[in-house]
Motif scaffolding. Structure first.
Motif, PDB file in Angstrom:
ATOM      1  N   LYS A 107      15.778  38.771 -11.407  1.00  0.00           N
ATOM      2  CA  LYS A 107      15.264  39.046  -9.817  1.00  0.00           C
ATOM      3  C   LYS A 107      16.840  39.488  -9.006  1.00  0.00           C
ATOM      4  N   MET A 108      17.955  38.333  -8.702  1.00  0.00           N
ATOM      5  CA  MET A 108      18.861  38.320  -8.560  1.00  0.00           C
ATOM      6  C   MET A 108      19.753  39.080  -9.007  1.00  0.00           C
ATOM      7  N   ARG A 109      19.890  39.188 -10.179  1.00  0.00           N
ATOM      8  CA  ARG A 109      20.675  40.018 -11.147  1.00  0.00           C
ATOM      9  C   ARG A 109      20.497  41.706 -10.486  1.00  0.00           C
ATOM     10  N   LYS A 110      19.551  41.754 -10.059  1.00  0.00           N
ATOM     11  CA  LYS A 110      19.115  42.691 -10.129  1.00  0.00           C
ATOM     12  C   LYS A 110      17.847  44.294 -11.334  1.00  0.00           C
ATOM     13  N   VAL A 111      18.048  42.827 -12.215  1.00  0.00           N
ATOM     14  CA  VAL A 111      17.141  43.189 -13.192  1.00  0.00           C
ATOM     15  C   VAL A 111      15.256  43.813 -12.558  1.00  0.00           C
ATOM     16  N   GLY A 112      14.715  44.562 -13.287  1.00  0.00           N
ATOM     17  CA  GLY A 112      13.185  44.298 -13.067  1.00  0.00           C
ATOM     18  C   GLY A 112      12.502  43.428 -13.888  1.00  0.00           C
ATOM     19  N   VAL A 113      11.567  43.013 -13.669  1.00  0.00           N
ATOM     20  CA  VAL A 113      10.845  41.839 -14.558  1.00  0.00           C
ATOM     21  C   VAL A 113       9.385  42.321 -14.901  1.00  0.00           C
ATOM     22  N   VAL A 114       8.819  43.024 -15.962  1.00  0.00           N
ATOM     23  CA  VAL A 114       7.760  42.694 -16.350  1.00  0.00           C
ATOM     24  C   VAL A 114       7.443  41.741 -17.794  1.00  0.00           C
ATOM     25  N   LEU A 115       6.012  41.549 -17.057  1.00  0.00           N
ATOM     26  CA  LEU A 115       5.152  39.964 -16.883  1.00  0.00           C
ATOM     27  C   LEU A 115       4.172  39.887 -17.787  1.00  0.00           C
ATOM     28  N   MET A 116       4.003  40.241 -19.302  1.00  0.00           N
ATOM     29  CA  MET A 116       2.773  40.203 -19.817  1.00  0.00           C
ATOM     30  C   MET A 116       2.218  39.060 -20.352  1.00  0.00           C
ATOM     31  N   ASP A 117       0.782  39.040 -19.989  1.00  0.00           N
ATOM     32  CA  ASP A 117      -0.228  38.353 -20.453  1.00  0.00           C
ATOM     33  C   ASP A 117       0.470  36.637 -19.821  1.00  0.00           C
ATOM     34  N   ASN A 118       0.562  36.923 -18.435  1.00  0.00           N
ATOM     35  CA  ASN A 118       0.268  35.069 -17.909  1.00  0.00           C
ATOM     36  C   ASN A 118       0.284  35.340 -16.528  1.00  0.00           C
ATOM     37  N   VAL A 119      -0.388  34.121 -16.277  1.00  0.00           N
ATOM     38  CA  VAL A 119      -1.366  33.823 -15.091  1.00  0.00           C
ATOM     39  C   VAL A 119      -0.400  32.782 -14.484  1.00  0.00           C
ATOM     40  N   THR A 120       0.558  32.167 -14.503  1.00  0.00           N
ATOM     41  CA  THR A 120       1.053  31.186 -13.347  1.00  0.00           C
ATOM     42  C   THR A 120       1.253  31.488 -12.587  1.00  0.00           C
ATOM     43  N   PRO A 121       2.244  30.472 -11.905  1.00  0.00           N
ATOM     44  CA  PRO A 121       2.584  31.263 -10.301  1.00  0.00           C
ATOM     45  C   PRO A 121       3.911  32.450 -10.976  1.00  0.00           C
ATOM     46  N   SER A 122       4.264  32.607 -11.923  1.00  0.00           N
ATOM     47  CA  SER A 122       5.162  33.467 -11.894  1.00  0.00           C
ATOM     48  C   SER A 122       4.707  34.526 -11.572  1.00  0.00           C
ATOM     49  N   SER A 123       2.942  35.304 -11.970  1.00  0.00           N
ATOM     50  CA  SER A 123       2.510  36.312 -11.699  1.00  0.00           C
ATOM     51  C   SER A 123       3.217  36.750 -10.446  1.00  0.00           C
ATOM     52  N   LEU A 124       3.250  35.953  -9.572  1.00  0.00           N
ATOM     53  CA  LEU A 124       3.681  36.294  -8.273  1.00  0.00           C
ATOM     54  C   LEU A 124       5.045  37.151  -7.966  1.00  0.00           C
ATOM     55  N   LEU A 125       6.056  36.979  -8.818  1.00  0.00           N
ATOM     56  CA  LEU A 125       7.413  37.031  -8.519  1.00  0.00           C
ATOM     57  C   LEU A 125       8.396  38.697  -9.398  1.00  0.00           C
ATOM     58  N   ALA A 126       7.102  38.016 -10.555  1.00  0.00           N
ATOM     59  CA  ALA A 126       7.403  39.581 -11.285  1.00  0.00           C
ATOM     60  C   ALA A 126       6.741  40.865 -10.784  1.00  0.00           C
ATOM     61  N   ASP A 127       7.555  42.241 -11.372  1.00  0.00           N
ATOM     62  CA  ASP A 127       7.742  43.545 -10.041  1.00  0.00           C
ATOM     63  C   ASP A 127       6.399  44.233 -11.198  1.00  0.00           C
ATOM     64  N   LEU A 128       5.962  43.709 -11.935  1.00  0.00           N
ATOM     65  CA  LEU A 128       4.578  44.286 -13.030  1.00  0.00           C
ATOM     66  C   LEU A 128       4.240  43.204 -13.264  1.00  0.00           C
ATOM     67  N   ASN A 129       2.886  43.176 -13.302  1.00  0.00           N
ATOM     68  CA  ASN A 129       1.757  42.300 -14.159  1.00  0.00           C
ATOM     69  C   ASN A 129       0.855  43.320 -14.833  1.00  0.00           C
ATOM     70  N   ILE A 130       1.031  42.589 -16.253  1.00  0.00           N
ATOM     71  CA  ILE A 130       0.438  43.645 -17.053  1.00  0.00           C
ATOM     72  C   ILE A 130      -0.796  42.510 -18.224  1.00  0.00           C
ATOM     73  N   LEU A 131      -2.258  42.157 -17.596  1.00  0.00           N
ATOM     74  CA  LEU A 131      -3.330  41.439 -17.966  1.00  0.00           C
ATOM     75  C   LEU A 131      -4.106  42.048 -19.455  1.00  0.00           C
ATOM     76  N   PRO A 132      -3.680  42.167 -20.669  1.00  0.00           N
ATOM     77  CA  PRO A 132      -4.903  42.568 -21.220  1.00  0.00           C
ATOM     78  C   PRO A 132      -6.268  42.426 -21.490  1.00  0.00           C
ATOM     79  N   VAL A 133      -6.855  43.435 -21.707  1.00  0.00           N
ATOM     80  CA  VAL A 133      -8.303  43.197 -21.308  1.00  0.00           C
ATOM     81  C   VAL A 133      -8.393  43.138 -22.955  1.00  0.00           C
ATOM     82  N   PRO A 134     -10.045  42.075 -23.315  1.00  0.00           N
ATOM     83  CA  PRO A 134     -10.184  42.006 -24.831  1.00  0.00           C
ATOM     84  C   PRO A 134     -10.971  42.712 -24.996  1.00  0.00           C
TER      85      PRO A 134
END
Length: 146
Positions: A107-134
């Motif tokens: 993000k410091m380099r102005k790169v958007g971040v999409v986070l997949m299937d991650n429920v750590t504190p990282s999810s609060l920082l990403a631009d988009l979080n995708i949590l797959p549904v079983p």
């Protein structure tokens, strides 16, 4: 390709291997192959140094660089730094570990971040979080109930 004609790079960050499994790698491949078919955007994978992972990417003729610990790989830094050539870069991350520090560097380099299937504190920082549904196929449910 952006509206200006400059390439939109897609960085794909994932881990895998015989020890930890290849689920995240194969899911990333499915996402990337769909993106390539629809847009022609070419990804650059950033992966751990595991021969199984690099063999899979090599067989599919997908470019990759190996992660360099806590820093972004030199090739990635070079691509991000060429703003006249690069428009709206995005990093798709499919990992279970807390990657908060790395997201901060993207993000410091102005790169958007999409986070997949991650429920750590990282999810609060990403631009988009995708949590797959079983999903269970109806036939599987039917067989379980017999």
């Amino acid at each position: 390709m952006s509206s200006t004609g400059a390439p939109t790079p897609l960085f794909v960050r994932t881990h895998g291997g015989n020890t930890i499994g290849l689920g995240h790698v194969y899911r990333s491949l499915a996402v990337v192959e769909a993106v390539i078919r629809r847009s022609g955007i070419q990804p650059l994978f950033i992966v751990n140094n595991d021969a199984t992972v690099t063999d899979i990417l090599t067989a599919r003729q997908l470019p990759y660089v190996l992660e360099e610990g806590e820093i972004l790989p030199t090739k990635v830094e070079d691509l991000i730094g060429r703003r006249s050539v690069v428009v709206h870069p995005v990093c798709y991350m499919d990992m279970k570990t807390d990657v908060s520090g790395e997201i901060g560097r993207w993000k410091m380099r102005k790169v958007g971040v999409v986070l997949m299937d991650n429920v750590t504190p990282s999810s609060l920082l990403a631009d988009l979080n995708i949590l797959p549904v079983p999903y269970e196929h109806p036939m599987t449910v039917e067989l379980k109930n017999k």
